[in-house]
Design a protein around this motif. Sequence first.
Motif, PDB file in Angstrom:
ATOM      1  N   SER A 583       0.772  -1.324   0.157  1.00 26.77           N
ATOM      2  CA  SER A 583      -0.221  -0.156   0.027  1.00 26.77           C
ATOM      3  C   SER A 583       0.714   1.337   0.097  1.00 26.77           C
ATOM      4  N   MET A 584       0.184   2.370  -0.078  1.00 29.06           N
ATOM      5  CA  MET A 584       0.956   3.642  -0.080  1.00 29.06           C
ATOM      6  C   MET A 584       0.404   4.594   1.261  1.00 29.06           C
ATOM      7  N   LYS A 585       1.270   5.402   1.369  1.00 33.36           N
ATOM      8  CA  LYS A 585       0.746   6.266   2.645  1.00 33.36           C
ATOM      9  C   LYS A 585       1.587   7.555   2.539  1.00 33.36           C
ATOM     10  N   GLY A 586       1.178   8.819   3.067  1.00 37.05           N
ATOM     11  CA  GLY A 586       1.802  10.085   3.190  1.00 37.05           C
ATOM     12  C   GLY A 586       1.008  10.991   3.685  1.00 37.05           C
ATOM     13  N   LYS A 587       1.930  12.089   4.640  1.00 39.85           N
ATOM     14  CA  LYS A 587       1.493  12.971   5.157  1.00 39.85           C
ATOM     15  C   LYS A 587       1.824  14.224   4.363  1.00 39.85           C
ATOM     16  N   ILE A 588       0.842  14.707   3.973  1.00 43.35           N
ATOM     17  CA  ILE A 588       1.194  16.027   2.987  1.00 43.35           C
ATOM     18  C   ILE A 588       1.330  17.364   3.869  1.00 43.35           C
ATOM     19  N   ASP A 589       2.400  18.186   3.743  1.00 39.55           N
ATOM     20  CA  ASP A 589       2.580  19.425   4.827  1.00 39.55           C
ATOM     21  C   ASP A 589       1.401  20.435   4.285  1.00 39.55           C
ATOM     22  N   ARG A 590       1.010  20.695   3.013  1.00 42.71           N
ATOM     23  CA  ARG A 590      -0.137  21.619   2.784  1.00 42.71           C
ATOM     24  C   ARG A 590      -0.550  21.290   1.361  1.00 42.71           C
ATOM     25  N   VAL A 591      -1.947  21.299   1.336  1.00 38.51           N
ATOM     26  CA  VAL A 591      -2.511  21.046   0.031  1.00 38.51           C
ATOM     27  C   VAL A 591      -3.186  22.330  -0.284  1.00 38.51           C
ATOM     28  N   ARG A 592      -3.258  23.218  -1.366  1.00 39.28           N
ATOM     29  CA  ARG A 592      -4.072  24.041  -1.622  1.00 39.28           C
ATOM     30  C   ARG A 592      -4.629  23.788  -3.047  1.00 39.28           C
ATOM     31  N   ILE A 593      -5.995  24.304  -3.191  1.00 44.64           N
ATOM     32  CA  ILE A 593      -6.672  23.797  -4.070  1.00 44.64           C
ATOM     33  C   ILE A 593      -7.347  25.133  -4.920  1.00 44.64           C
ATOM     34  N   LEU A 594      -7.775  25.025  -6.168  1.00 41.60           N
ATOM     35  CA  LEU A 594      -8.700  25.993  -6.848  1.00 41.60           C
ATOM     36  C   LEU A 594      -9.750  25.433  -7.459  1.00 41.60           C
ATOM     37  N   ASN A 595     -10.998  25.878  -7.174  1.00 38.82           N
ATOM     38  CA  ASN A 595     -12.088  25.475  -7.687  1.00 38.82           C
ATOM     39  C   ASN A 595     -12.400  26.419  -8.977  1.00 38.82           C
ATOM     40  N   ASP A 596     -12.319  25.722 -10.255  1.00 38.20           N
ATOM     41  CA  ASP A 596     -12.168  26.610 -11.083  1.00 38.20           C
ATOM     42  C   ASP A 596     -13.188  25.973 -12.193  1.00 38.20           C
ATOM     43  N   ASN A 597     -14.302  26.855 -12.445  1.00 38.37           N
ATOM     44  CA  ASN A 597     -15.425  26.031 -13.186  1.00 38.37           C
ATOM     45  C   ASN A 597     -15.901  24.734 -12.552  1.00 38.37           C
ATOM     46  N   ASP A 598     -15.677  23.634 -13.645  1.00 37.89           N
ATOM     47  CA  ASP A 598     -16.188  22.272 -13.116  1.00 37.89           C
ATOM     48  C   ASP A 598     -14.873  21.634 -12.567  1.00 37.89           C
ATOM     49  N   LYS A 599     -13.594  22.293 -12.504  1.00 37.01           N
ATOM     50  CA  LYS A 599     -12.371  21.369 -12.130  1.00 37.01           C
ATOM     51  C   LYS A 599     -11.929  21.884 -10.929  1.00 37.01           C
ATOM     52  N   THR A 600     -11.271  21.157  -9.975  1.00 42.11           N
ATOM     53  CA  THR A 600     -10.415  21.471  -8.953  1.00 42.11           C
ATOM     54  C   THR A 600      -9.150  21.138  -9.213  1.00 42.11           C
TER      55      THR A 600
END
Length: 783
Positions: A583-600
């Motif tokens: 399996s895989m695992k990870g701890k991500i320091d920071r995730v930033r997103i942008l909701n742009d029309n129908d996409k993230t």
Amino acid sequence: MHELISYLQTFEKPPFLALPKKLEMVFLRYVEEQKILMPCRFINLEDYFDIIESASVDFLKTHYDMNYYLISRMMNVLPNIPVDTVLPTSKLQTLQTFKKALVSANLITKNDVSLLRDHPIVIAYYPTYDKVLETGQIHYFTPKAIPNKLLDLIISEDEFAQIHTAIEIIYQLLTDQKDINHIKIVNATKEDVWLLHKEAQMYGFSVDDGQNIPLDSHPLAIEVIKSLETMTLEEALIALANKIKTNPMIDTAVNDAFIHIINKHSLEVLENNHDLLRFEIEQATLPPIKKTNIVEIVSINDAFVHPNDHYIVLNYTDSLFPSLKKDDDYLSDDEKTSLNLRTSIEENKLIINDLKARVLALKDVTFLMPEKNKGKEMRRSDLFSEKMLRIHAHKADKKCISGSESYDLLDYAKKTYAFNQFNQLSADYSDLHSTFYQKYRRYDPKFKGISNNTVNQLLKQGFTFSPTNLERFNACHFRFLLDFLLQILKEEPKDSILYGNLAHHILSKAFQSTQSINELKEEYLNKLQVSLSDSMKIHLDLFVNRIETVIDYLKAQEINSTFQDYGFELGLDGKIKNHPNFSMKGKIDRVRILNDNDKTYFSVIDYKTGIKKFNFDQFDQGINIQPIFYLNLLKKNHQTPKFNPFGFFYQGVNLKRLNKTEANDEIKQALKMNGVALNNPRLVTAFSPSITITGMKLTKDGSFGKSDKLVDESTLESMIDYIDILIEKAIDTINKGDFSITPLAGKDDFDDSPACKYCPHSAICFMKNRFILSDDDESEERE
Ligand code: SF4
């Protein structure tokens, strides 16, 4: 010496005695010990030739612009060049011109050889004297041959077996109480000397070849040469004299060698002619340090003069015994004939006769020869006829030590490796060596992997890939096995880890929390329950102050960003298709997103307290994959069309000692992100309005300039999917049990692998000093 002295005493008045320099001391010591009246006067045959002043070297250089090497070769023959006869070749005529010039410059003093004609001269152990002396009353001293002498010749299989036989003979002599100072090894090649040293060590005694040491290899001499750039020769020599203390004997010899050079040419000449000085330094040697309680390795010329010594003569082959003079001197044989000098053929005759006489007068001499050397058949020397030889064949004693020959062979190969690499010598090495050296195979310390059964045992609980362990796997399979499957060395917590974890804790909360930075720090330290030293507290305070500056900067940079924080320290798991055990695992320091029309659009930020830059080559090798690994996890946890990757970035968070001035904001520069994003100016400016990302710059027309840090959607997608390929490959290799020691290559052959740099396992995997060995060293390694 006794026989020679008795011979000298047969003359009415003490004759002149010509003896090789090395033997003069031995002779004098013997005379003193035996309390005998000096039965002769030493003469140096060269002193009776024309004397050429040292200044001649500089004279020839100045007037004829010749190089020093050529001059030094000519100086040896100039005494034999007549000035008043017509010489047949242009080379000889040129030499004559030089000699005439030196005579006119009063640099040559003629010696009167007639003095020698009225006096008997005994030449002992000195076959190659000058022919001009033959007009005098020459007497050769030839030691008396032992009647019906038979010489032992031991023939071994190869050069290694020969050395082994020699060492065993010496060992036996020592066991029989023979004085080590009276055992001499003769006629060893350079390779033999090396082998003799090693093998003698195993038998508990030493050998020494008493080689002269080149002056220019001594550190003090090198220092003098270097200091000439900034000081005069006189100053450099005064400095040298003041340094004689580390090893007074050898340091004094260095000083003496310089004094000898100065006496030869004068300080003034050398001061103004550094080329001549350098040439003389290159030519000069330091006398070998006289050692006792060792077996001396001597040349044929210095051997066979002490009837009480036991001589072990190596390489009794037609090419090496004796090694004859070739017609490759500065003068050819024809030229020598025209000058009435001895030709190489005549000299060789003398050498052979002298050598035979010396050997036949000895009580103890054993000849050895290898049947093969470096794989080539050897032919026996014909110095002594077959009926004068007692020939023995030496076969190594084939005994099995453990009961299993293959085990013994492996044991021997491993111990040879340990001896060559680490100078470790095991007690049974000599036995193993004498038994198995002919079957020697180089030991390859590489770990060959583990069996399927063991792999299954190790993976019973399954295995979870993280960016760290996957990178480690790609850097070195063997290290991965030790670190993550066997877990044989748990890393001790280090200060740097404490700083890193604290920074991550603060950064994970500071953007959302109302707590002050100091409160966040205290919260973390309380949770950790560690007691800190006073100095550590001060350092942590400084560190936290800098983190506060970082956070202020980052907040200011993001103020107009339309990306939103999606998560800090975001823990994610991922399944691996067709491999339920992994399996895989990870701890991500920071995730930033942008909701742009129908996409993230998703972006990943990875905080680094050290310096970390994204590099495509390293990514291809699978060792710079962390933020893409996280994007891969995000993708697995968010089905498309919801998941659209925008980019991944390393964000440095340790400012060290940077300043902000009006002219230059070093902090802003240092806090630039480093990573890869979609080549879309609208999205990039939405993410970082002032574009504080290395390698990304808008041009006047609103597009980006060329940069490998900007990619299209399909490239970014394929980078994310490449993580699956890396994992698939790793699973395949792990399942095969292939944990071979093949770390990623360094920049060049002599550079350590980046995988090995801080690896604690080098002693286990034998990678330490690996790069001093090459495949060509195989033969040298063998003993
Ligand atoms: S020293 Fe290098 S080769 Fe050896 S285990 Fe470590 S990384 Fe691998």
